[in-house]
Write an enzyme that holds these catalytic residues in place. Structure first.
Site, PDB file in Angstrom:
ATOM      1  N   ASP A 140       0.855  -1.172   0.000  1.00 27.10           N
ATOM      2  CA  ASP A 140       0.000   0.000   0.000  1.00 27.10           C
ATOM      3  C   ASP A 140       0.896   1.229   0.000  1.00 27.10           C
ATOM      4  O   ASP A 140       1.859   1.298   0.748  1.00 27.10           O
ATOM      5  CB  ASP A 140      -0.882   0.006   1.247  1.00 27.10           C
ATOM      6  CG  ASP A 140      -2.120  -0.849   1.019  1.00 27.10           C
ATOM      7  OD1 ASP A 140      -2.567  -0.915  -0.137  1.00 27.10           O
ATOM      8  OD2 ASP A 140      -2.604  -1.442   1.982  1.00 27.10           O
TER       9      ASP A 140
ATOM     10  N   THR B 159     -13.922  24.128   4.539  1.00 24.51           N
ATOM     11  CA  THR B 159     -15.181  23.398   4.347  1.00 24.51           C
ATOM     12  C   THR B 159     -15.186  22.837   2.945  1.00 24.51           C
ATOM     13  O   THR B 159     -14.461  23.311   2.060  1.00 24.51           O
ATOM     14  CB  THR B 159     -16.421  24.307   4.492  1.00 24.51           C
ATOM     15  OG1 THR B 159     -16.433  25.223   3.381  1.00 24.51           O
ATOM     16  CG2 THR B 159     -16.435  25.067   5.796  1.00 24.51           C
TER      17      THR B 159
END
Lengths: 678, 557
Positions: free
Chosen positions: A307, A376
């Site tokens: 990975d 955000t």
């Protein structure tokens, strides 16, 4: 991290191991090791014959008993090696067992029930499928899967890692292990293991070596050793017939001594110790093997699926460079970037502050009255509004363009494109509506990774990087890390396909994974390492479990597997090569009476037939005990190509095995003469 | 001078074998001209074999056993009944049961141990339809088995070991037969008789009557050499002037002893698709052969000072001299041939040691046709397993893993050598009925015993001379041991092949154990010497080594 010390002091284990060496003389236990069993039989026979001669007053009884003593020692040394190897595991098993206390537990009828409705029972009465409520301060009574709740769990009893980890229902961190403690909050757990079959039980059995099963190569090697023992049995049993033709009789005790020195006692005596020590090295690395086969298979691996995140890169994008827009002072950009990131606690934000500090020497402190603007998903911006009205922002290119209403100058735009093309992530930094420059965020490859992969390549192991990144990013990182291949935008199905493709080409594949969706690939891989933090499904599918949940461990596992195989091969070669010298010690001693000319074979110039036979027997016992540390530690292994390894090991253990006994037997013979023992 | 001669011999041998290997590769893969394939198919159909079907190792082994058992029965009956059968101009009677058993086993197993004397105890029918035929098919059996074993190592997973009947037919029809015809014609030209007429009665110069045996010799001698059979037409084998009349016939026979065994090394490399693998096995064999030959050469040329100055010429033909006799002795014992052109009994002790070792390690220095290669592959399996672990992987050969099953089978096969030589020899050295066969006492007699039992176990067939192997004890014991030495290796090797072919072939990487190059050759030689030869070190010490040390001390036996 409080792992057990890498080089444990063994001397504390000696008294127990010495006691064990004698209990292991039980024929039922010796029988499992045919070579040592045969040695013990010869030792017993020699003792009986020596005692008979002593009682009847026949000359030479002393020598017989002397030989018998060394034959017994040979068996005891082999037992000692095995006991010592087992002893190391036992110490760890005892600490593990201490966590297995009986506790009261609260059982729920269904996971969603109110804890108040729970019925109490004991932890040992739990069955798989029951639901248990555990809260802060309680020990998790059994292996299971979190069904409800979030809790921090202290897993130090299993992993040695003292920082608590988060376990929560759903997702890839739902697995809990019996014997660990809930540090805060609560969980409802579905029990997945029957009593006595828990992870802890398995681990205890494994480190103790109680459930140790012989690995495939060990079985094959054992067969070869039994075969060699049979061949030498033919040699020794037929020898009196040939000798009687030549008008010589060979005392039975001498035949026994010849037999024991010829059979591969060195490797026969150390074989199980090598196996146990190999498993122990894995335990030390905090990896639990569910079968010995997997450890050997790890040595055979041709392809490693790694990975990207955590193994090859640090897993977080970090600031690599600050690129000012034309006409902007680099110091001003650095200051603005730092201010825009001061309130950003993410690793990315911190890395931008660090990068700015490199340029500025020091970064401004958080100004009085400043207000943080958090990131955000809608704005894709973050930054700081100062009390004096100035505002600093950093964010994705298009977000900053939208905010400022400006387009970056041509030169900066080109740089931003280049960053994206190289697989990095560009951020723009703005003060008010002015774009000051760009930050180059990139995945940082861990130091030393490239060298490690080069070593693996030399060993003939292909590395394939698995990543969810797009092919462009993946290619850039793959090139930087030096992996042989990569799989971008990888899905579990693609991983499974890749493994099947590799296996169809005759390659053995190793991988690590943690999520439930990794389970099929883990099961398909020849060596599957599951992270302990992973889901029960992943842990069930894998054949190795890494307690530290460290994906780099895969490489370590491969090395441990290789070292285990090399240790066995090296000591086998050494043991068999020893026979040449032993023939040259004992044969002239046996035949010199019949054919004085055969004294020419006594090339070591041993003092007398008696001293020659004794020296060979003593060498045989001493070399066994001398090699115990090597068997427990494993043969030194530096990654290299098979050809280089073979050359080196053949030289050390093959040639060494030919020469060492000549020197050793001669030295023992000389000592015996000095001590007047023969 | 002798160095140049030996070099020329080797150059000729290697180039001929290399060419032959190219042809053999085509033969065994069926890449033959259509006419040949048609002939072959017709023959197989007549025999009721299904040529296009490959079979598993068990069926292959069964076919070998059934075929060989049938051959044994036919030959046994023929030998017992030869007195009443045609083609018997000299009126020779039927063979005694134990001798017929020994002879039939000997020829079926490609050993050609001769406890009889051909011209005195065999009719022409027995020689031709019995022995010469077995010379072909026993050699063919060895070749077929070797090819099947090689397929097990190199063929893809979905393939089979092949079909015994096809492999046998091809070995005989397209390899042994053509080569034999050429060699037989050459030998006949050199003066070897090929006639169906009986012995010639002659009167010697001193007036005494003399029977000069002759017969269809050239055909049998050709295949006896090419098929590593070694059973001579006449009792004294290729020392007989009718079997081996000239230097040219001697050289042609010397070459043909090793020709097919050497070609098998190259065939292996070709079938493996990696010629280096074949060269590695050839190199290991060649190094041991040259080392042994050097010892024999040096000792024979130096001679025995106790008998006067000059080369050791006792038991050697003046036509050939010490050098050609040394070359023959080394070749015939290395190649499991067993024909002789001099009396091995009279060689120097350490020359005898070399010959003994060549046989005791299992006839793997070139060895019998086919048998040498699969015998060496047995050592390869053991060498790879022993040292292969040292590179940190499960040992593998040609990409296939060597695991418990293969090791078990290899050990089983390997046990047949000490079993036959040591147990057989020990009985022969103690049982009074057997001991009577020994001609000289002391270590030389020990060598005689060892030689007989090593020769039988290795399916060599050559004799040390002097040893009375016609005793019932020996004809029986040696017969049983010849069977052991042949089938206790063939069956496990076929089983290994059957198990190997099912395994996936891992690609070669830098982590692969290299099975070519000098390092592997050294490893293979050491494995042969330590596992093979060292087992017999104690008995060799009592035989040739004791004799040599005594000789140096001025004592003779």
């Amino acid at each position: 991290m409080s792992k057990p010390a890498k080089t444990a002091d063994l001397s504390g284990l000696y008294p127990a191991a010495i006691r064990e060496s004698f209990t292991k003389l039980d024929p039922r236990s010796l029988w499992r090791n045919p070579v040592m069993f045969v040695t013990a039989v010869v030792a017993a026979m020699t003792t009986v014959l020596g005692l008979r001669d002593l009682v009847t007053g026949v000359a030479g009884a002393g020598t017989s008993l002397h030989i018998a003593a060394w034959l017994w020692l040979c068996v005891l040394f082999a037992n000692f090696a095995e006991a010592l190897a087992e002893g190391r595991g036992k110490a760890r098993a005892d600490t593990l067992r201490a966590t297995k206390s009986e506790t009261r537990v609260r059982v729920l009828a269904a996971p969603d029930d109110d804890p108040a409705t729970a019925t109490e029972t004991t932890s040992t009465a739990l069955r798989a499928g029951q639901f248990v409520h555990v809260s802060a301060g309680e020990i998790i009574p059994a292996d299971g899967e979190a069904m409800r709740g979030v809790a921090s769990v202290n897993e130090s009893a299993i992993t040695g890692e003292s920082a608590p980890v988060i376990r929560e229902a759903g997702g890839d961190r739902s697995s809990v292990t019996g014997g660990t403690t809930v540090a805060s909050d609560w969980l409802v757990i579905r029990v997945t293991a029957e009593p006595g079959k828990s992870f802890l039980d398995r681990m205890i059995a494994l480190v103790e070596g109680a459930e140790r099963q012989k690995t495939p190569n060990e079985i094959a090697l054992n067969i070869l050793l039994v075969g060699l023992t049979l061949i030498f049995l033919f040699v020794v049993v037929t020898l009196p017939a040939f000798a009687s033709y030549s008008a010589t009789t060979i005392p039975v005790i001498v035949l026994g001594a010849l037999f024991v020195t010829l059979i591969p006692t060195t490797i026969g005596g150390l074989l199980s110790a090598i196996g146990i020590a190999g498993m122990d090295r894995l335990v030390k690395a905090n990896v639990i093997a569910k079968s010995g086969r997997a450890v050997e298979a790890a040595g055979d691996v041709d392809t490693l699926l790694l990975d990207k995140t955590g193994t090859i890169t640090f897993g977080n994008r970090m600031a690599d460079a600050l690129i000012p827009a034309p006409g902007v002072d680099p110091r001003r950009l650095a200051e603005a970037a730092a201010l825009a990131s001061l309130a950003d606690e993410t690793p990315e934000g911190k890395s931008i502050v660090d990068k700015a500090r490199e340029g500025l020497g020091q970064v401004p402190a958080m100004p009085e009255g400043a207000e943080a603007v958090a990131f955000t998903a809608q704005t894709r911006l973050s930054g700081l509004d100062l009390a004096d009205g100035r505002s600093f922002r950093k964010g994705a290119t298009d977000a900053v363009i939208r905010l400022t209403g400006q387009t970056p100058p041509q030169a900066l735009a080109a740089q931003v494109d280049a960053i994206a093309r190289s697989g990095g992530t560009p951020l723009l930094v703005a003060e008010g509506t002015e774009i000051l420059g760009a930050v180059h965020l990139k995945d940082i490859v861990k130091p030393g990774v490239r060298e490690r992969f080069a070593e693996l390549r030399a060993m003939g192991i292909r590395t394939v990087m698995i990543t969810g990144d797009n092919p462009l990013t993946a290619a850039a990182i793959a090139a930087e890390a030096g992996v042989d291949d990569f799989l971008a935008e990888a899905t579990p199905e693609m991983k499974l396909d890749l493994i099947r493709r590799e296996q169809a080409g005759g390659r053995l594949v190793a991988m690590c994974g943690d999520g439930s969706n990794d389970a099929p690939a883990l099961a398909q891989a020849d060596v599957g390492v599951a992270m302990n933090a992973g889901t029960p499904a992943a842990k069930e599918a894998a054949n190795l479990i890494d307690l530290d949940s460290d994906p780099t461990k895969l490489i370590e596992v491969v090395l441990v597997g290789k070292q285990l195989l090399i240790s066995r091969g090296a000591l086998t070669t050494f043991s068999i090569a020893n026979d040449v010298a032993k023939y040259f010690a004992i044969l002239p001693a046996i035949f010199i009476a019949a054919y004085p000319g055969l004294g020419a074979l006594n090339i070591m110039g041993l003092a007398s037939p008696t001293s020659a036979i004794l020296a060979a027997v003593i060498f045989n016992a001493l070399i066994l005990v001398a090699l115990v540390p090597l068997a427990l530690r494993g043969v030194r292994y530096r990654p290299a190509s098979a050809a280089a390894l073979l050359r080196r090991n053949l030289l050390v253990y093959g040639l060494g095995g030919l020469i060492v006994p000549f020197v050793g037997i001669k030295a023992i013979d000389a000592t015996l003469v000095v001590l007047n023992l023969a | 001078m002798s160095l140049i001669a030996y070099s020329l011999y080797f150059a000729a041998l290697v180039s001929l074998a290399w060419l032959l290997a190219i042809w053999m590769t085509r033969v065994f893969s069926g890449a033959l001209p259509a006419a040949l394939l048609r002939t072959e198919a017709t023959l197989l159909r007549l025999c009721g074999a299904a040529p296009d079907r490959g079979i598993g190792w068990g069926a292959y082994a069964l076919a070998v056993l059934v075929f060989n058992a049938t051959c044994f029965v036919v030959l046994y009956v023929l030998l017992r009944a030869q007195g009443t059968l045609p083609l018997n101009p000299d009126g020779i009677g039927g063979m005694a049961p134990d001798l017929a058993f020994n002879t039939a086993v000997s020829f079926v197993t490609n050993t050609n141990w001769q406890a009889y004397s051909g011209e005195a105890q065999l009719s022409y029918l027995s020689q031709m339809a019995g022995l010469t035929m077995q010379n072909f098919v026993s050699a063919g059996t060895g070749m077929a088995v070797a090819v099947a074993v090689v397929r097990g190592f190199v063929a893809p997973r979905e393939a089979t070991l092949g079909n015994f009947w096809v492999d046998l037919t091809r070995s005989v029809l397209w390899i042994l037969l053509p080569l034999s015809v050429v060699l037989a014609l050459f030998l006949a030209w050199q003066g070897v008789p090929q006639t169906l007429q009986g012995a010639v009665m002659a009167t010697g110069l001193e007036g005494q009557d003399q029977i000069i045996a002759r017969g269809p010799a050239a055909a049998q001698i050709a295949i006896k050499q090419l098929g590593t059979n070694g059973g001579g037409f006449f009792g004294v084998n290729s020392a007989h002037p009718f079997e081996n009349p000239t230097i040219a016939s001697n050289m042609a026979q010397s070459l043909s002893i090793l020709l097919i065994p050497v070609a098998f090394c190259f065939l292996f490399g070709r079938m493996a698709g990696d010629r280096r693998q074949g060269w590695a096995i050839f190199a290991a064999m060649a190094v041991m052969f040259v080392a042994g030959l050097a010892v024999v050469h040096v000792y024979e040329i130096a001679g025995n000072p106790a008998l006067g100055v000059g080369a050791n010429m006792e038991g050697k033909e003046q036509r050939f001299g010490a050098m050609l006799s040394a070359l023959w002795a080394a070749s015939t014992t290395a190649a499991s041939n067993g024909s002789v052109n001099a009396m091995h009994d009279s060689f120097m002790p350490l020359s005898g040691l070399v010959m003994l070792v060549f046989m005791q390690i299992g006839e793997v220095i070139f060895g019998g046709v086919g048998a040498g290669l699969y015998g060496m592959l047995l050592y390869v399996v053991l060498a790879v397993f022993l040292a292969g672990l040292m590179v940190g992987r499960t040992p593998e050969y040609l990409g296939r893993k060597i695991e418990g099953r293969e090791v078990t089978l290899a050990v089983l096969a390997f046990l047949s050598m000490p079993l036959g030589i040591l147990v057989g020899g020990a009985l022969a050295a103690t049982v009074p009925q057997a001991l009577a066969a020994v001609q000289e006492p002391g270590p030389h007699g020990m060598s005689e015993i060892l030689y007989a039992y090593s020769s039988a176990t290795g399916n060599n067939g050559s004799a040390f001379g002097g040893y009375g192997a016609a005793l019932t004890w020996h004809t029986t014991a040696l017969g049983i041991i010849m069977l052991l030495g042949r089938y206790a290796i063939i069956i496990p090797m076929l089983a290994i092949a059957g198990s190997m072919i099912r395994k996936p072939q891992a690609p070669v990487t830098s982590g692969t154990f290299p099975t070519h190059g000098p390092l592997f050759v050294t490893l293979l030689i050491l494995t042969v010497l330590i596992l093979g030869a060292l087992t017999f070190f104690p008995v060799l010490a009592l035989g040739p080594i004791a004799e040599e040390t005594a000789r140096l001390a001025g004592q003779s036996f």
